[in-house]
Structures are given as structure tokens and as C-alpha cells.
Design a protein around this motif. Structure first.
Motif, mmCIF file in Angstrom:
data_model
loop_
_atom_site.group_PDB
_atom_site.id
_atom_site.type_symbol
_atom_site.label_atom_id
_atom_site.label_comp_id
_atom_site.label_asym_id
_atom_site.label_seq_id
_atom_site.Cartn_x
_atom_site.Cartn_y
_atom_site.Cartn_z
ATOM 1 N N GLN A 1 -2.466 -1.065 -5.589
ATOM 2 C CA GLN A 1 -3.259 0.011 -6.556
ATOM 3 C C GLN A 1 -3.500 -0.647 -7.969
ATOM 4 O O GLN A 1 -4.528 -0.207 -8.577
ATOM 5 N N VAL A 2 -2.755 -1.745 -8.275
ATOM 6 C CA VAL A 2 -2.882 -2.166 -9.551
ATOM 7 C C VAL A 2 -3.905 -3.465 -9.521
ATOM 8 O O VAL A 2 -4.713 -3.564 -10.357
ATOM 9 N N GLU B 1 0.808 -1.173 0.015
ATOM 10 C CA GLU B 1 0.053 0.144 -0.026
ATOM 11 C C GLU B 1 0.955 1.281 0.030
ATOM 12 O O GLU B 1 1.748 1.354 0.625
ATOM 13 N N PRO B 2 0.536 2.241 -0.867
ATOM 14 C CA PRO B 2 1.291 3.493 -0.842
ATOM 15 C C PRO B 2 1.199 4.314 0.427
ATOM 16 O O PRO B 2 0.679 4.201 1.309
ATOM 17 N N GLU B 3 2.471 5.116 0.381
ATOM 18 C CA GLU B 3 2.500 6.030 1.636
ATOM 19 C C GLU B 3 1.508 6.889 1.632
ATOM 20 O O GLU B 3 0.972 7.315 0.571
ATOM 21 N N THR B 4 1.088 7.308 2.755
ATOM 22 C CA THR B 4 -0.092 8.381 2.917
ATOM 23 C C THR B 4 0.410 9.608 3.753
ATOM 24 O O THR B 4 1.566 9.463 4.053
ATOM 25 N N THR B 5 -0.467 10.675 3.938
ATOM 26 C CA THR B 5 0.134 11.730 4.873
ATOM 27 C C THR B 5 0.232 11.253 6.143
ATOM 28 O O THR B 5 0.911 11.796 6.909
ATOM 29 N N ALA B 6 -0.551 10.060 6.600
ATOM 30 C CA ALA B 6 -0.486 9.544 7.930
ATOM 31 C C ALA B 6 0.352 8.520 8.169
ATOM 32 O O ALA B 6 0.859 8.302 9.480
ATOM 33 N N THR C 1 4.704 3.564 4.068
ATOM 34 C CA THR C 1 4.297 2.658 3.058
ATOM 35 C C THR C 1 3.999 1.256 4.104
ATOM 36 O O THR C 1 4.915 0.983 4.748
ATOM 37 N N THR C 2 2.939 0.726 3.581
ATOM 38 C CA THR C 2 2.443 -0.637 4.321
ATOM 39 C C THR C 2 2.543 -1.978 3.615
ATOM 40 O O THR C 2 2.409 -1.617 2.275
ATOM 41 N N VAL C 3 2.557 -3.070 4.147
ATOM 42 C CA VAL C 3 2.218 -4.286 3.597
ATOM 43 C C VAL C 3 1.283 -4.952 4.162
ATOM 44 O O VAL C 3 1.068 -5.053 5.267
ATOM 45 N N VAL C 4 0.254 -5.411 3.304
ATOM 46 C CA VAL C 4 -1.021 -6.213 3.816
ATOM 47 C C VAL C 4 -0.483 -7.620 3.491
ATOM 48 O O VAL C 4 -0.262 -7.827 2.187
ATOM 49 N N ALA C 5 -0.232 -8.489 4.417
ATOM 50 C CA ALA C 5 0.244 -9.836 4.182
ATOM 51 C C ALA C 5 -1.170 -10.668 4.143
ATOM 52 O O ALA C 5 -1.632 -10.914 5.209
ATOM 53 N N ARG D 1 -1.343 -6.420 8.568
ATOM 54 C CA ARG D 1 -0.838 -5.092 7.881
ATOM 55 C C ARG D 1 0.277 -4.511 8.776
ATOM 56 O O ARG D 1 0.055 -4.372 9.928
ATOM 57 N N ARG D 2 1.334 -4.211 8.315
ATOM 58 C CA ARG D 2 2.615 -3.433 9.059
ATOM 59 C C ARG D 2 3.342 -2.473 8.065
ATOM 60 O O ARG D 2 3.320 -2.688 6.764
#
Length: 132
Positions: free
Chosen positions: A90-91, A45-50, A53-57, A66-67
Motif C-alpha cells: 500500500q506504500v 498485501e493487507p487482509e481483505t474480507t475474502a 494477509t498475503t505476501v507477493v514474492a 502469492r501466498r
């Protein structure tokens, strides 16, 4: 401090940063999740303002975690090290198994809450009977 200096970066205010960056504990958690379950894939998952970058396994049955990982490159490197597929959410979007897992978990929580309400009601009734 001047009226507009907060937008120019003047004054003693510090620049707002992300709430927490990904660290070794986050990577270790993802590594342990991938090794302890079958059919795991990573969804970056892309970086956000909050958040960083995270990964959902996601495991084959839809169980997920998610981490934060820091960067997409770090996510890809971790995926290679544990030999799992790595997708850009996103893809590809999230897998349908994850949605099914969430629906089951929601139903389980609702059932547990209903059981707790029924037990509380039963205790209130028993307490009322003893007081009479």
C-alpha cells in the motif's frame, strides 16, 4: 428465527470466516521461492474480507508468487529468516518488473492459444480431406 436475528448473530447460522488461512505449506512455498531465485522481495498485501494477509514474492526478473501468511508480523518474520526485503504494497506499490512479467506471460499465453487453434484447424482440414 426472527426476521432480524441473522444480523444480530442469533439462530444457528455460523459467522462467515475467511476462505482459508495461511499455513505452513504457504510459508514453505514462499521460503523455497525466495531461496531458489535471485533478488526476491516480499510485498505484503493487507487482509481483505475474502483473504488473509498475503505476501507477493517478486524476483528480480518479475517472476512472482502469492501466498497467505496470516499477519503482517508473520510476513516480516519470514522475510528476515530468508534475508529478503519486505515492503508494504500500500506504500510502495508493485515493482515494474512484475508488470513486465505479466505482460510477457499474457503474450505467451495468446501465442500458445493461437498455435493450438491453428493445429485444430489443420486437423479438421486433414480430416475433411480424408473423408472426401
Amino acid at each position: 428465527m426472527g426476521l432480524f436475528s441473522r444480523w444480530r448473530g442469533g439462530g444457528d447460522e455460523r459467522r462467515q470466516v475467511l476462505d482459508r488461512e495461511g499455513g505452513p505449506a504457504d510459508l514453505a512455498h514462499l521460503r523455497a521461492f525466495a531461496k531458489s531465485r535471485e533478488g526476491v522481495a516480499f510485498y505484503v498485501e493487507p487482509e481483505t474480507t475474502a483473504t488473509d494477509t498475503t505476501v507477493v514474492a517478486v524476483a528480480f526478473d518479475g517472476e512472482w508468487t502469492r501466498r497467505r501468511v496470516g499477519t503482517p508480523r508473520a510476513a516480516q518474520k519470514l522475510a528476515r529468516s530468508v534475508k529478503v526485503a519486505c515492503h508494504d504494497v500500500q506504500v510502495t506499490g508493485y515493482p515494474p518488473e512484475m508488470r513486465a512479467w505479466n505482460a510477457r506471460a499474457k503474450a505467451d499465453r495468446a501465442a500458445l492459444e493461437e498455435m493450438a487453434r491453428a493445429e485444430a484447424e489443420q486437423k479438421r482440414e486433414q480430416k475433411g480431406d480424408r473423408e472426401r
